[in-house]
Design an enzyme around this catalytic site. Structure first.
Site, PDB file in Angstrom:
ATOM      1  N   SER A 123      44.547  21.757   7.734  1.00  0.00           N
ATOM      2  CA  SER A 123      43.222  21.442   7.177  1.00  0.00           C
ATOM      3  C   SER A 123      43.227  21.571   5.658  1.00  0.00           C
ATOM      4  O   SER A 123      44.035  22.311   5.097  1.00  0.00           O
ATOM      5  CB  SER A 123      42.169  22.417   7.717  1.00  0.00           C
ATOM      6  OG  SER A 123      42.099  22.351   9.104  1.00  0.00           O
TER       7      SER A 123
HETATM    8  N1  SAH Z   1      45.673  26.400  11.497  1.00  0.00           N
HETATM    9  C1  SAH Z   1      46.688  25.403  11.334  1.00  0.00           C
HETATM   10  C2  SAH Z   1      46.142  24.017  11.605  1.00  0.00           C
HETATM   11  C3  SAH Z   1      47.002  23.296  12.548  1.00  0.00           C
HETATM   12  S1  SAH Z   1      46.378  21.756  13.174  1.00  0.00           S
HETATM   13  C4  SAH Z   1      47.372  25.502  10.000  1.00  0.00           C
HETATM   14  O1  SAH Z   1      46.912  26.242   9.125  1.00  0.00           O
HETATM   15  O2  SAH Z   1      48.390  24.842   9.832  1.00  0.00           O
HETATM   16  C5  SAH Z   1      45.953  22.175  14.830  1.00  0.00           C
HETATM   17  C6  SAH Z   1      47.026  22.789  15.663  1.00  0.00           C
HETATM   18  O3  SAH Z   1      46.510  22.978  16.983  1.00  0.00           O
HETATM   19  C7  SAH Z   1      48.293  21.952  15.832  1.00  0.00           C
HETATM   20  O4  SAH Z   1      49.386  22.700  15.408  1.00  0.00           O
HETATM   21  C8  SAH Z   1      48.341  21.661  17.322  1.00  0.00           C
HETATM   22  O5  SAH Z   1      49.661  21.595  17.833  1.00  0.00           O
HETATM   23  C9  SAH Z   1      47.581  22.841  17.892  1.00  0.00           C
HETATM   24  N2  SAH Z   1      47.051  22.656  19.242  1.00  0.00           N
HETATM   25  C10 SAH Z   1      46.608  21.536  19.852  1.00  0.00           C
HETATM   26  N3  SAH Z   1      46.202  21.804  21.111  1.00  0.00           N
HETATM   27  C11 SAH Z   1      46.405  23.133  21.307  1.00  0.00           C
HETATM   28  C12 SAH Z   1      46.187  24.014  22.422  1.00  0.00           C
HETATM   29  N4  SAH Z   1      45.696  23.593  23.586  1.00  0.00           N
HETATM   30  N5  SAH Z   1      46.517  25.315  22.261  1.00  0.00           N
HETATM   31  C13 SAH Z   1      47.037  25.773  21.097  1.00  0.00           C
HETATM   32  N6  SAH Z   1      47.254  24.988  20.026  1.00  0.00           N
HETATM   33  C14 SAH Z   1      46.957  23.684  20.119  1.00  0.00           C
END
Ligand code: SAH
Length: 224
Positions: A76
């Site tokens: 984000s």
């Molecule tokens: N907080 C992160 C943002 C990552 S984007 C950062 O600072 O980089 C969202 C993330 O959610 C992705 O890595 C994706 O793989 C993960 N995601 C998607 N579905 C998910 C689920 N069911 N459980 C855990 N993580 C999930």
């Protein structure tokens, strides 16, 4: 063309060493009223975002934009991390559940406020979980990571003071609500297609919800 205009617009954000860029980023977020709490500002100023983004994106680490982190996922924009961190009203010692570790940047911001060992993060994609774990070790962050479906939360480590989602779920996951303490907060993008940032408080008689505007996050993935 749009890329070039953006590059020119953000050019100043790329000058100077990382610490200077970070200070300037936080100053801008304050001016734009994206940061309200002092603890959030301090945390954003402390976490080396350039260590979390892919190497070829490092020069854009302190520009206020989302960035790709591999496996089709994105980190984000800093202002979104700031807004969500403010909304969670975190205090030192709070136990926090994160759904979606990604590259680990957001978890590190949270850990700066709540302290070592208090952030529990679930990531669906094993390769992302592994590299976040390595990064935490290298940078000295004590953050717990588990590979799995964050919809289920992290029952073994419940209860939590706060929880947040960094991927969009069709509704606030009931298992996560279950794992929150009374008075606990949950923040995240909710909705299929059209998403809204929601904050909810766990009360005796259910969830008290607030809406915090339209957002765009990657969807929460479910195991088949
Ligand atoms: N907080 C992160 C943002 C990552 S984007 C950062 O600072 O980089 C969202 C993330 O959610 C992705 O890595 C994706 O793989 C993960 N995601 C998607 N579905 C998910 C689920 N069911 N459980 C855990 N993580 C999930």
């Amino acid at each position: 063309m749009v890329g070039l205009v953006r590059w020119l617009f953000d050019r100043d954000d790329r000058n100077g060493d990382p610490a200077t860029q970070r200070e300037r980023m936080v100053e801008k977020l304050r001016t734009r009223r994206r940061i309200k709490r002092e603890s959030t500002a301090d945390a954003l100023e402390a976490v080396p975002r350039h260590e979390f983004v892919p190497e070829d994106r490092r020069d854009s680490a302190y520009v206020d934009r989302p960035l790709p982190i591999g496996a089709g996922q994105t980190i984000s924009a800093p202002h979104m991390v700031a807004v969500m961190t403010d909304l969670l009203e975190l205090e030192t010692g709070d136990r926090v559940l994160e759904i979606g570790t990604g590259c680990g940047y957001h978890a590190a911001v949270t850990a700066e406020i709540v302290g070592p060992g208090n952030v529990y993060s679930v990531e669906f994609v094993e390769e992302l979980a592994d590299s976040a774990q390595d990064r935490f070790e290298r940078l000295g962050y004590e953050i717990h990571v588990r590979v799995g479906d964050g919809w289920e939360g992290w029952p073994d480590e419940a209860p939590f003071d706060a929880a947040y989602l960094t991927c969009a779920a069709p509704e606030i996951p009931p298992p996560v609500v279950e794992q929150l303490k009374k008075g606990g907060r949950i923040v995240g993008p909710i909705g299929n297609g059209r998403q809204e940032l929601i904050r909810a408080f766990k009360r005796d008689d259910g969830l008290e919800r607030e809406r915090h505007g339209g957002v765009r996050f990657v969807p929460l993935q479910r195991a088949e």
